[in-house]
Motif scaffolding. Structure first.
Motif, PDB file in Angstrom:
ATOM      1  N   LEU A  12      -2.351   4.234  -3.408  1.00 27.66           N
ATOM      2  CA  LEU A  12      -2.281   3.097  -4.316  1.00 27.66           C
ATOM      3  C   LEU A  12      -2.219   1.786  -3.544  1.00 27.66           C
ATOM      4  O   LEU A  12      -1.497   1.659  -2.558  1.00 27.66           O
ATOM      5  N   VAL A  13      -2.998   0.843  -4.024  1.00 24.64           N
ATOM      6  CA  VAL A  13      -2.909  -0.511  -3.506  1.00 24.64           C
ATOM      7  C   VAL A  13      -2.457  -1.384  -4.663  1.00 24.64           C
ATOM      8  O   VAL A  13      -3.128  -1.460  -5.686  1.00 24.64           O
ATOM      9  N   ASN A  14      -1.278  -2.028  -4.493  1.00 20.92           N
ATOM     10  CA  ASN A  14      -0.690  -2.788  -5.605  1.00 20.92           C
ATOM     11  C   ASN A  14      -0.624  -1.949  -6.860  1.00 20.92           C
ATOM     12  O   ASN A  14      -0.937  -2.397  -7.952  1.00 20.92           O
ATOM     13  N   ASP A  15      -0.203  -0.706  -6.678  1.00 22.04           N
ATOM     14  CA  ASP A  15       0.024   0.228  -7.779  1.00 22.04           C
ATOM     15  C   ASP A  15      -1.235   0.595  -8.532  1.00 22.04           C
ATOM     16  O   ASP A  15      -1.154   1.119  -9.640  1.00 22.04           O
ATOM     17  N   ARG A  16      -2.378   0.315  -7.949  1.00 22.62           N
ATOM     18  CA  ARG A  16      -3.601   0.821  -8.573  1.00 22.62           C
ATOM     19  C   ARG A  16      -4.325   1.701  -7.569  1.00 22.62           C
ATOM     20  O   ARG A  16      -4.273   1.446  -6.367  1.00 22.62           O
ATOM     21  N   PRO A  17      -5.025   2.723  -8.036  1.00 22.30           N
ATOM     22  CA  PRO A  17      -5.697   3.608  -7.077  1.00 22.30           C
ATOM     23  C   PRO A  17      -6.707   2.830  -6.246  1.00 22.30           C
ATOM     24  O   PRO A  17      -7.426   1.981  -6.757  1.00 22.30           O
ATOM     25  N   ALA A  18      -6.740   3.150  -4.976  1.00 21.30           N
ATOM     26  CA  ALA A  18      -7.615   2.407  -4.084  1.00 21.30           C
ATOM     27  C   ALA A  18      -9.078   2.722  -4.335  1.00 21.30           C
ATOM     28  O   ALA A  18      -9.934   1.859  -4.247  1.00 21.30           O
ATOM     29  N   ALA A  19      -9.360   3.968  -4.651  1.00 26.04           N
ATOM     30  CA  ALA A  19     -10.751   4.368  -4.797  1.00 26.04           C
ATOM     31  C   ALA A  19     -11.228   4.143  -6.214  1.00 26.04           C
ATOM     32  O   ALA A  19     -10.462   4.172  -7.156  1.00 26.04           O
ATOM     33  N   GLY A  20     -12.499   3.896  -6.354  1.00 26.01           N
ATOM     34  CA  GLY A  20     -13.120   3.876  -7.663  1.00 26.01           C
ATOM     35  C   GLY A  20     -13.269   2.515  -8.298  1.00 26.01           C
ATOM     36  O   GLY A  20     -14.101   2.321  -9.170  1.00 26.01           O
ATOM     37  N   ASP A  21     -12.506   1.536  -7.893  1.00 30.29           N
ATOM     38  CA  ASP A  21     -12.612   0.233  -8.542  1.00 30.29           C
ATOM     39  C   ASP A  21     -13.029  -0.814  -7.523  1.00 30.29           C
ATOM     40  O   ASP A  21     -12.239  -1.180  -6.658  1.00 30.29           O
ATOM     41  N   VAL A  42       0.866  -1.166   0.000  1.00 32.50           N
ATOM     42  CA  VAL A  42       0.000   0.000   0.000  1.00 32.50           C
ATOM     43  C   VAL A  42       0.905   1.218   0.000  1.00 32.50           C
ATOM     44  O   VAL A  42       1.833   1.302   0.806  1.00 32.50           O
ATOM     45  N   ARG A  43       0.638   2.124  -0.912  1.00 30.86           N
ATOM     46  CA  ARG A  43       1.510   3.301  -1.007  1.00 30.86           C
ATOM     47  C   ARG A  43       0.687   4.574  -0.966  1.00 30.86           C
ATOM     48  O   ARG A  43      -0.327   4.685  -1.650  1.00 30.86           O
ATOM     49  N   LEU A  44       1.144   5.499  -0.171  1.00 36.84           N
ATOM     50  CA  LEU A  44       0.563   6.840  -0.211  1.00 36.84           C
ATOM     51  C   LEU A  44       1.616   7.777  -0.772  1.00 36.84           C
ATOM     52  O   LEU A  44       2.758   7.781  -0.305  1.00 36.84           O
ATOM     53  N   VAL A  45       1.229   8.542  -1.758  1.00 34.65           N
ATOM     54  CA  VAL A  45       2.170   9.483  -2.372  1.00 34.65           C
ATOM     55  C   VAL A  45       1.601  10.883  -2.235  1.00 34.65           C
ATOM     56  O   VAL A  45       0.662  11.245  -2.946  1.00 34.65           O
ATOM     57  N   ASN A  46       2.133  11.638  -1.325  1.00 36.04           N
ATOM     58  CA  ASN A  46       1.689  13.013  -1.103  1.00 36.04           C
ATOM     59  C   ASN A  46       0.177  13.113  -0.980  1.00 36.04           C
ATOM     60  O   ASN A  46      -0.449  14.010  -1.539  1.00 36.04           O
ATOM     61  N   ALA A  47      -0.383  12.166  -0.244  1.00 38.82           N
ATOM     62  CA  ALA A  47      -1.839  12.144  -0.157  1.00 38.82           C
ATOM     63  C   ALA A  47      -2.321  13.188   0.834  1.00 38.82           C
ATOM     64  O   ALA A  47      -1.813  13.312   1.933  1.00 38.82           O
ATOM     65  N   SER A  48      -3.316  13.946   0.397  1.00 41.26           N
ATOM     66  CA  SER A  48      -3.941  14.926   1.287  1.00 41.26           C
ATOM     67  C   SER A  48      -5.443  14.800   1.155  1.00 41.26           C
ATOM     68  O   SER A  48      -5.960  14.379   0.112  1.00 41.26           O
ATOM     69  N   ARG A  49      -6.129  15.188   2.203  1.00 41.30           N
ATOM     70  CA  ARG A  49      -7.580  15.176   2.138  1.00 41.30           C
ATOM     71  C   ARG A  49      -8.089  16.343   2.944  1.00 41.30           C
ATOM     72  O   ARG A  49      -7.744  16.496   4.108  1.00 41.30           O
ATOM     73  N   TRP A  50      -8.878  17.183   2.323  1.00 37.47           N
ATOM     74  CA  TRP A  50      -9.460  18.285   3.090  1.00 37.47           C
ATOM     75  C   TRP A  50     -10.950  18.356   2.858  1.00 37.47           C
ATOM     76  O   TRP A  50     -11.481  17.910   1.869  1.00 37.47           O
ATOM     77  N   VAL A  58       0.747  13.203   3.161  1.00 40.46           N
ATOM     78  CA  VAL A  58       1.328  12.017   3.778  1.00 40.46           C
ATOM     79  C   VAL A  58       1.886  11.107   2.693  1.00 40.46           C
ATOM     80  O   VAL A  58       1.212  10.806   1.719  1.00 40.46           O
ATOM     81  N   SER A  59       3.127  10.701   2.871  1.00 42.36           N
ATOM     82  CA  SER A  59       3.740   9.752   1.950  1.00 42.36           C
ATOM     83  C   SER A  59       4.340   8.603   2.728  1.00 42.36           C
ATOM     84  O   SER A  59       5.062   8.816   3.692  1.00 42.36           O
ATOM     85  N   CYS A  60       4.024   7.400   2.329  1.00 43.41           N
ATOM     86  CA  CYS A  60       4.632   6.253   2.994  1.00 43.41           C
ATOM     87  C   CYS A  60       4.388   5.015   2.151  1.00 43.41           C
ATOM     88  O   CYS A  60       3.523   4.998   1.277  1.00 43.41           O
ATOM     89  N   THR A  61       5.150   3.982   2.420  1.00 41.30           N
ATOM     90  CA  THR A  61       4.938   2.696   1.763  1.00 41.30           C
ATOM     91  C   THR A  61       4.777   1.642   2.835  1.00 41.30           C
ATOM     92  O   THR A  61       5.576   1.575   3.765  1.00 41.30           O
ATOM     93  N   LEU A  62       3.746   0.856   2.694  1.00 40.46           N
ATOM     94  CA  LEU A  62       3.498  -0.172   3.707  1.00 40.46           C
ATOM     95  C   LEU A  62       3.838  -1.525   3.113  1.00 40.46           C
ATOM     96  O   LEU A  62       3.337  -1.893   2.054  1.00 40.46           O
ATOM     97  N   THR A  63       4.637  -2.278   3.825  1.00 39.85           N
ATOM     98  CA  THR A  63       5.076  -3.578   3.336  1.00 39.85           C
ATOM     99  C   THR A  63       4.503  -4.665   4.235  1.00 39.85           C
ATOM    100  O   THR A  63       3.941  -4.376   5.286  1.00 39.85           O
ATOM    101  N   PRO A  64       4.647  -5.909   3.817  1.00 45.22           N
ATOM    102  CA  PRO A  64       4.092  -6.983   4.634  1.00 45.22           C
ATOM    103  C   PRO A  64       4.563  -6.929   6.079  1.00 45.22           C
ATOM    104  O   PRO A  64       5.723  -6.644   6.367  1.00 45.22           O
ATOM    105  N   GLY A  65       3.639  -7.207   6.980  1.00 51.18           N
ATOM    106  CA  GLY A  65       3.930  -7.097   8.393  1.00 51.18           C
ATOM    107  C   GLY A  65       2.909  -6.168   9.012  1.00 51.18           C
ATOM    108  O   GLY A  65       2.020  -5.667   8.336  1.00 51.18           O
TER     109      GLY A  65
END
Lengths: 249, 289, 307
Positions: free
Chosen positions: C62-71, C6-14, C24-31
């Protein structure tokens, strides 16, 4: 995916009729029957009286009042209730397209409404039927009821999704628009769902149902009805697709 | 001077405390304000304000036109309640649930009952508050009408002396009708757990009673036909108003055709108020939630 | 199981003027990753963005390099345990989990549901109506429902709410086992002790911003401008304290005598351990207990909040 949608339908059905809510359905379906009991008790039951009674019962009480009420309750509960309960989220985090969810919920609400209203009219008719009241008579009103259910539920499914006070707004629509405004302005009747239902009853009834009073021309009914149905579903689809679940605050 | 370290922790209060009646009065005021959406969110003001404006409209229009073009009789005291009955029904359908059901659903009823206020006090306070709110919506316009009619005349004092006896039926009528609507709406709302269903119940009542009344009039015979109109809130209020102001109703109206003695209307209105109040009190009988 | 991320790239929400999540930017790996922060820090917003329920106002989630929302298909790999307690009250636990399994289009919903329920130790009450469940039981049934389709990404919003210590321990075990299978597990919490044993990596959110990310011991080490603290008990605290201060070691910032022992503040952790041992031996003082005191998440967190 069909199984998933069936489960959504099942969940919605359970939600509409779980616990105390089933009594609402029973009350709506039972009221006309109760009134027929009263009829037997109070009326001289002359020739033509039963026809008259059922006419008024079906058009003034069932189609005019019970139908929109049932539709409002079922239609807005399907989404508004879930939102309020906080359980809508469990339907959204699924690999099921959101438009399908809206359609399924709409269909369940519509079926529930149509069933309850048809049962109401059937019960009343069964207890009073005689030679001058053939099956066609009650069938025409049931047709009107189903048509009304189709349209009302489309509107109210959207309202339940779009607003928190969906039910109240839906009820205001019923009272004011359909009862007050249409009585004052004839032209507006071509926008009233109740008038559509009545017109369809008259059309199916084909002589059994008196055509006195203003009848919306059938072409208007088909056209406007389809527009309302399509529009209601379309905005509801759009609304859920863009629906975003923020933090509970 | 001796030094002490002051205890700034939890302090008990041992002074005078207001009693139960004060609590009831506070709840009454709070509920009255809540009936108009004051002190609640933005959206809850919509319907109360709408009804408030619409209910005063005929009086405003009448006075406005009369002051410009001479006295007209758009609406009179006897007619006012009849005209505005629908608005009053809408108001209680929206606000009675606000008063009763929100407390139940968000748990504050338990908080109320853990104070010196009893469940029956709670019920009375709510009934009083809603009736008072309706009183504002019924008495207000009629008073405005009264004042308008008096002041418009060339000689206000003589006009006042001619009209002032009307104040009694105005007051009595609005008081009873307000309690009528309030007790019905609260009695129905006390059965619901969700605000929306309470509204639906109240609206179902005001939709179905006229329809059933009309139907009974069609199929029944004899006296039952006449008494059936008492089921219809609008007819009931109309008949009641006409009797109060001792005015003949419009010739071809339902009330005129039925020709029931005026006291009947009074009786039914009173009976409904009592029954509604009793149902409400029965629902809030136990001090439990 | 394929490695997912799961990756967040400069994600903001207002929302209008209120910024709930700020760049917020971060990458989440297994664990297991802990998402920490006080209430209102934006944790639920971040979780909902990862779960595709909210679109980021800017940036990407992004989840597995695809946007999390919408699909909707992304939900085959995501399981969410929401914070709100409410579940369909009129269903039984079993019915609810099974319904979720069917909606997730699992191959054998009944078996999957039973597996999930057994894993969460809810086999006993599974046929009772959820309305009769306690808070902890509701939490467990929610986790069972979220896991029924074997998701590669599991997002839990304050899952330990309402659980008693025994239930919590059991849940910890379950989550640890799941993490070892290679899933990405994100647990949000504002109670720090809950995650002390569980999360390897943490993300700390304060007022919508990511205040720290990484292994919490590493984070601690990165904050060299704050003194480390050691608590000691020795045979002569006062003399040891004086020796440490007067010993010429510049890394000792201060000592404090407390009823529980000696508190030493220092700028360099590892060097301190050597200094301590040497100073004590030279002064002939026996060390009875040496504890570095603020390795815990609590101090990390408190420090970040104060910043």
């Amino acid at each position: 995916m069909i199984a998933a949608l069936r489960t959504v339908a099942w969940l919605t059905w359970r939600q509409l009729f779980s616990g105390h809510r089933v009594w609402v359905a029973v009350a709506i379906a039972g009221l006309p029957l109760l009134l027929t009991v009263f009829y037997r008790f109070a009326s001289e039951d002359l020739e033509g009286d039963r026809l008259n009674f059922l006419l008024i019962l079906n058009s003034q009480i069932v189609l005019a009042a019970l139908l929109p009420l049932a539709a409002v309750i079922f239609g807005t509960t399907t989404f508004g209730g879930e939102q309020e309960d906080g359980t809508l989220i469990y339907l959204l985090v699924r690999p099921v397209p959101r438009w399908a969810i809206v359609l399924v919920k709409y269909l369940v609400a519509m079926l529930a409404t149509a069933t309850v209203i048809s049962a109401a009219m059937l019960l009343a008719w069964l207890s009073l039927r005689n030679a001058e009241l053939p099956a066609r008579f009650v069938a025409s009103f049931i047709a009107g009821g189903v048509a009304g259910a189709l349209l009302y539920c489309a509107i109210f499914t959207y309202l339940g999704l779009a607003t928190k006070r969906g039910l109240i707004i839906g009820l205001i629509y019923i009272i004011f628009f359909e009862n007050v405004v249409t009585r004052q302005l004839e032209g507006v009747k071509s926008l009233s769902v109740r008038e559509f239902a009545t017109s369809i009853s008259k059309w199916v009834g084909d002589g059994l149902v008196p055509t006195a009073g203003y009848t919306v021309p059938m072409t208007t009914v088909w056209v406007m009805g389809s527009i309302i149905l399509a529009a209601g579903l379309a905005v509801a689809l759009r609304k859920l697709t863009r629906y975003e679940l923020a933090e509970r605050l | 001077m001796t030094s002490t370290i002051y205890d700034l922790g939890y302090q008990r209060y041992s002074g005078a405390r207001f009693g139960r009646m004060h609590a009831v009065k506070t709840l009454f005021i709070f509920s009255f304000r809540g009936a108009f959406g004051l002190g609640r969110g933005e959206r809850s003001r919509l319907i109360p304000l709408l009804v408030l404006v619409l209910v005063f409209l005929p009086a405003v229009v009448q006075i406005g036109v009369a002051s410009a073009a001479g006295m007209i009789n758009l609406i009179s005291y006897a007619n006012y309640l009849e005209f505005t009955a629908g608005l009053l029904a809408l108001f209680v359908a929206a606000q009675a649930p606000e008063l009763l059901v929100t407390d139940k659903s968000n748990g504050t009823l338990a908080l109320y009952l853990s104070r010196p206020i009893r469940a029956s006090d709670y019920a009375w306070a709510k009934l009083g508050a809603l009736a008072a709110a309706l009183l504002l919506l019924t008495l207000g316009p009629q008073l405005m009408l009264f004042v308008g009619r008096v002041l418009i005349q060339a000689e206000p004092w003589t006009a006042f002396m001619a009209e002032w006896t009307k104040l009694f039926p105005i007051l009595a009528g609005t008081l009873l009708v307000s309690t009528y609507f309030a007790s019905i709406a609260l009695a129905i709302s006390s059965f619901a757990n969700k605000r929306a269903f309470a509204s639906a119940g109240v609206i179902a009542f005001f939709l179905l009673t006229p329809a059933i009344s009309a139907m009974v009039r069609v199929i029944a015979t004899g006296d039952l036909r006449r008494y059936a109109i008492l089921l219809n809130p609008v007819n009931l209020v109309t008949g009641f108003s006409k009797w109060l102001f001792d005015v003949e109703s419009a010739r071809r109206s339902t009330v005129a055709r039925v020709d029931l003695p005026g006291e009947t209307y009074l009786f039914v209105v009173l009976a409904t108020c009592v029954i509604g109040a009793l149902v409400l009190l029965a629902r809030y009988r136990k001090n439990e939630v | 199981m394929s490695v997912s991320a799961v990756r967040l790239v400069n994600a903001s929400r207002w929302y209008g003027n209120v910024v709930a999540v700020n760049d917020v930017s971060c990458t989440l790996t297994p664990g297991v990753t802990g998402l920490l922060g006080p209430n209102g820090a934006g944790k639920t917003t971040v979780l909902h963005m990862m779960a595709g329920l909210l679109r980021p106002s800017s940036g990407e989630v992004l989840v597995n390099d695809r946007p999390a929302a919408g699909d909707p298909d992304v939900y085959r790999t995501i399981g969410l345990v929401p914070e709100r307690e409410s579940v369909h009250e009129y269903l039984s636990g079993h019915e609810f989990v099974r319904a979720c399994a069917v909606m997730q289009q699992v191959a054998d919903p009944e078996a999957a549901a039973q597996r999930a329920i057994d894993l969460l130790d809810m086999a006993g009450p599974q046929h009772r109506r959820i309305a009769t469940y306690s808070k902890g039981m509701k939490q467990r049934i929610k986790v069972a429902a979220a896991m029924v389709h074997d998701p590669a990404v599991l997002l839990l919003d304050e899952p330990f709410n309402g659980m008693d210590p025994r239930q919590r321990l059991h849940m910890l075990e379950v989550l640890r086992a799941l993490a070892l299978e290679g899933r990405v597990i994100v647990i949000s919490s504002h109670i720090l002790e809950e995650l002390n044993d569980l999360a390897n990596n943490i993300l700390v959110m304060v007022a919508g911003r990511l205040a720290a990310s990484g292994h919490f011991r590493e984070i601690r080490r990165l904050m060299t401008d704050r003194p480390h603290t050691f608590r000691l008990r020795s045979s002569d605290d006062r003399r040891l304290g004086a020796a440490l201060l007067g010993g010429g070691d510049q890394s000792v910032f201060g000592v404090e005598l407390t009823p529980e022992g000696l508190v030493v503040r220092t700028g360099e952790r590892v060097a301190m351990t050597r200094t301590l041992a040497r100073t004590a031996r030279q002064a002939n003082i026996r060390l009875l207990e040496v504890r570095p005191t603020d390795e815990s998440l609590e101090s990390v967190f408190a420090y970040l909040v104060e910043r």
